[in-house]
Structure formats: C-alpha cells, structure tokens
Design a protein around this motif. Structure first.
Motif, mmCIF file in Angstrom:
data_model
loop_
_atom_site.group_PDB
_atom_site.id
_atom_site.type_symbol
_atom_site.label_atom_id
_atom_site.label_comp_id
_atom_site.label_asym_id
_atom_site.label_seq_id
_atom_site.Cartn_x
_atom_site.Cartn_y
_atom_site.Cartn_z
ATOM 1 N N SER A 64 0.825 -1.316 0.118
ATOM 2 C CA SER A 64 0.095 0.166 -0.229
ATOM 3 C C SER A 64 0.772 1.394 -0.012
ATOM 4 O O SER A 64 0.207 2.583 0.176
ATOM 5 C CB SER A 64 -1.107 0.008 1.216
ATOM 6 O OG SER A 64 -0.346 -0.139 2.382
ATOM 7 N N LYS A 87 -0.228 4.356 -2.094
ATOM 8 C CA LYS A 87 -1.578 4.990 -1.736
ATOM 9 C C LYS A 87 -1.005 5.799 -0.541
ATOM 10 O O LYS A 87 -1.490 6.886 -0.380
ATOM 11 C CB LYS A 87 -2.540 3.889 -1.213
ATOM 12 C CG LYS A 87 -3.840 4.534 -0.861
ATOM 13 C CD LYS A 87 -4.686 3.474 -0.202
ATOM 14 C CE LYS A 87 -4.080 2.969 1.343
ATOM 15 N NZ LYS A 87 -4.947 2.435 2.255
ATOM 16 N N TYR A 93 -2.677 -9.044 -3.151
ATOM 17 C CA TYR A 93 -2.215 -7.411 -3.407
ATOM 18 C C TYR A 93 -1.668 -7.585 -4.926
ATOM 19 O O TYR A 93 -1.821 -6.466 -5.568
ATOM 20 C CB TYR A 93 -0.856 -7.288 -2.402
ATOM 21 C CG TYR A 93 -1.569 -7.186 -1.058
ATOM 22 C CD1 TYR A 93 -2.443 -6.433 -0.772
ATOM 23 C CD2 TYR A 93 -0.473 -7.820 0.150
ATOM 24 C CE1 TYR A 93 -2.695 -6.180 0.849
ATOM 25 C CE2 TYR A 93 -0.875 -7.743 1.294
ATOM 26 C CZ TYR A 93 -1.821 -6.967 1.572
ATOM 27 O OH TYR A 93 -2.378 -6.773 2.880
ATOM 28 N N TYR A 105 -5.518 -0.212 -3.646
ATOM 29 C CA TYR A 105 -4.184 0.685 -3.771
ATOM 30 C C TYR A 105 -3.831 1.568 -4.674
ATOM 31 O O TYR A 105 -2.546 2.069 -4.656
ATOM 32 C CB TYR A 105 -3.190 -0.381 -3.368
ATOM 33 C CG TYR A 105 -3.393 -1.265 -2.277
ATOM 34 C CD1 TYR A 105 -3.628 -0.752 -0.864
ATOM 35 C CD2 TYR A 105 -3.814 -2.585 -2.426
ATOM 36 C CE1 TYR A 105 -4.049 -1.335 0.263
ATOM 37 C CE2 TYR A 105 -4.446 -3.237 -1.337
ATOM 38 C CZ TYR A 105 -4.092 -2.727 0.003
ATOM 39 O OH TYR A 105 -4.931 -3.359 1.013
#
Length: 340
Positions: free
Chosen positions: A226, A229, A305, A313
């Motif tokens: 992440s 982000k 992910y 993200y």
C-alpha cells in the motif's frame, strides 16, 4: 517520463494455494454494499465495488470450497476492512460507543433497524458461523479479538494521526499488529477448517506468539503493498518504511531494505516455531493444520495484493477518506518487483 521507485515484494518459504471460488462472490458482495453500507458515501461504495475485498477472503482461506462455509468469511473480510476505513479519524469517545455495540452484536444481540447496516452484516456472519458448527466460545473469542483490534489498534493509532506525530518502531510494531485487523481475522482459520481450537490450546504461549507473528508479518506486507497509496495521504503515519526513515534517519530505499529485513526475521521465527510445536495431544493434527493455514493466510494475502486485480491501492481506487482530504499528487511512479 516519470521516475520509477522500485519497491521489493515480500517473499515466503511457504506455498501459495489458490481458491477455486475466488471469482464467484462479487455479485453477493455488491448486494451487501447496496443493502447494508448506505451509511457510507456513494463514492466510497462505488470504489469498494472495485476493490474485490471478498476475494481477499478467498485468497486467505484457499482450501474452503463450500460457498456456505465461505460466505461469513467473505462478509468478515468486507466489514473488517470497510470499518477500518470508516472510523480512521472518528473521535475516540464516539468510537468507544460503536466498539461496544459491535461487541454486543457479534456475541449475540441483533441490531435495531435504525442502526448502521454494517451491524446487520456482523449479525448475519455470526449466525452463519454458528449454523456451520462454530461454538459459542469461538464466537466470544472472535468478538473479543475484534474489540482488541479497535482498542489496541485503531484507537492507539488515532492520536498519532490527529497530532501528525510518529511512533517509535517498537510502538509501531505493537500497535500495527492489532490495527491491521489480523489478530481477529486469524480466527477465520477455524471455520475454514471446521475445527475450533480449545480455549487452553489457543491461549498457549506458542499459539499466541504465532498469532502475533501472523498479524505482524501481514502488517508489514500490507505496508509494502500500500506504500503508493499511503504516500498520497497526509495523515498516514503507520507504515514501517516511513517509521524507519524518520527514526533511523535513512533514505527511502534504505528503509525499504531494513523493513524487509525485520519482516524476514519474523518469518523465520514463525517457521521455527511451526516446526517445533508443543505436544497438543489429542489435537496435534488439528493444531498442525491450523498453523499450516496460518502460512496460507500469509502467502494468500500477499498473492491477492499483486495478482487479485484489486484497485484498492491506486489513488482513484481506495475509499474516500473520512475528512474528505484530497490525495497528494506524486511526481513519480511506484513499481513492485520480485526479490531475487
């Protein structure tokens, strides 16, 4: 042409198993949003529908192929994540009231019609877990761990975010293990495998250490996934890369390397404990299977992910922040790369 910052991906010595039903729950997930998440903004709902949150539940419980068994797991994956986003900057006194009401609903009370729809999702999951054979002591435990997720995780993070200060690395690791939600999410191993660990086994120091390792490893894993982000959110303080930069006064690249070194030490500890478990007779096989599924949670989340297609993200994919702040524009691109 934008500069590119390369972020290494975490890697593991354990297998990645892929769920046969990971692409089959989107219609139900969207129905949950439309029915019970109206307390959030329409723009947030629109973005959540692109995040594939129910899919992460399948990636992390990959041996579960029965849709009825998976359904409450999928609900949980959605509501633990949306809840975390929703209350990120909620005043603590208001959050305490919400936390205590959640505990009541998760342990047996039904929500009132005028209450937030997320409570209906929690009540539905509780009933589905019990219909699938989960005992009351496990229901009480997952509710207690959700309470701890809020109390020792989210509520401990909030003052740092409001004051725009950074925790020490040691304090970060303690808080983040709870605020990632994985102490309570790890409880989903048991409905997925059809066996609830007896209370004395779950409370054994080795199992408790494995629970905290699971949470900490995935917390750091999430920090790397992440990072792009979080670079765009001014209030975001809880990322191990940022913490290391500030505490050790090192470059971003050096912090990335050090963060993965710390992560890898936790992975080694988890593996070392898993191959030298105490004698849990007559439930030794069940405990070994529980620990095996812990590892599948780690590798499954990591795979989600990078392989699951989530837009969570990306700058235009994560939910609208509670204070409505606009993301900071970056003049570089972030690219995740596999480690050699």
């Amino acid at each position: 042409m934008q500069n590119i910052i390369h972020i290494p991906k975490p890697a593991y010595p354990w297998p990645t198993v892929y769920s046969p039903i990971s692409e089959t729950f989107y219609k139900e997930e969207n129905t949950w949003y439309d029915t019970d998440y109206g307390f959030m903004s329409p723009e947030s709902i629109k973005r959540y529908k692109k995040q594939r949150l129910v899919q992460v539940g399948a990636f992390m419980s990959p041996t579960t192929s029965d849709r009825d068994i998976f359904r409450p797991i999928g609900r949980f994956a959605v509501y633990v994540t949306t809840f975390d986003d929703y209350v990120e900057l909620m005043p603590l006194e208001e959050l305490k009231v919400f936390r205590d009401r959640i505990f009541e609903v998760m342990t047996g009370e039904d929500p009132q019609p005028e209450e937030k729809g997320i409570l209906r999702q929690m009540a539905a999951a509780r009933k589905e877990f019990m219909d699938n054979g989960m005992p009351q002591f496990w229901i009480d435990r997952i509710a207690t761990n959700f309470h701890r997720f809020i109390t020792y995780g989210i509520m401990e993070e909030t003052p740092f975010k409001f004051n725009k200060t950074d925790p020490s690395l040691a304090r970060y690791l303690m808080i983040r293990a709870y605020s990632i939600g994985m102490v309570t999410y790890g409880d989903l191993i048991e409905p997925a495998t059809g066996f609830a660990l007896p209370v004395d086994i779950y409370n054994h120091p080795v199992i408790q250490r494995l629970v905290m390792l699971l949470a900490t490893i995935i917390a750091i894993q999430n920090d790397y996934a992440s990072i792009r982000k979080e670079m765009t959110i001014e209030s975001e303080r809880f990322n191990i890369i940022f913490i290391l930069q500030n505490e050790q006064n090192v470059s971003f690249e050096e912090a990335c390397i050090e963060g993965l070194r710390i992560h890898d030490e936790f992975v080694k500890e988890m593996e070392s404990l898993s191959i030298c478990l105490p004698d849990f007779s007559p439930y030794q096989k069940e405990v070994e299977n529980y620990v095996y599924h812990m590892k599948l949670m780690v590798t499954g989340c990591n795979a989600w992910y990078y392989e699951g297609g989530t837009q969570r993200y990306f700058p235009d994919g994560f939910a609208v922040t509670p204070d409505g702040q606009n993301p900071i524009l970056l003049d570089f691109e972030v690219k995740h790369i596999s480690r050699e």
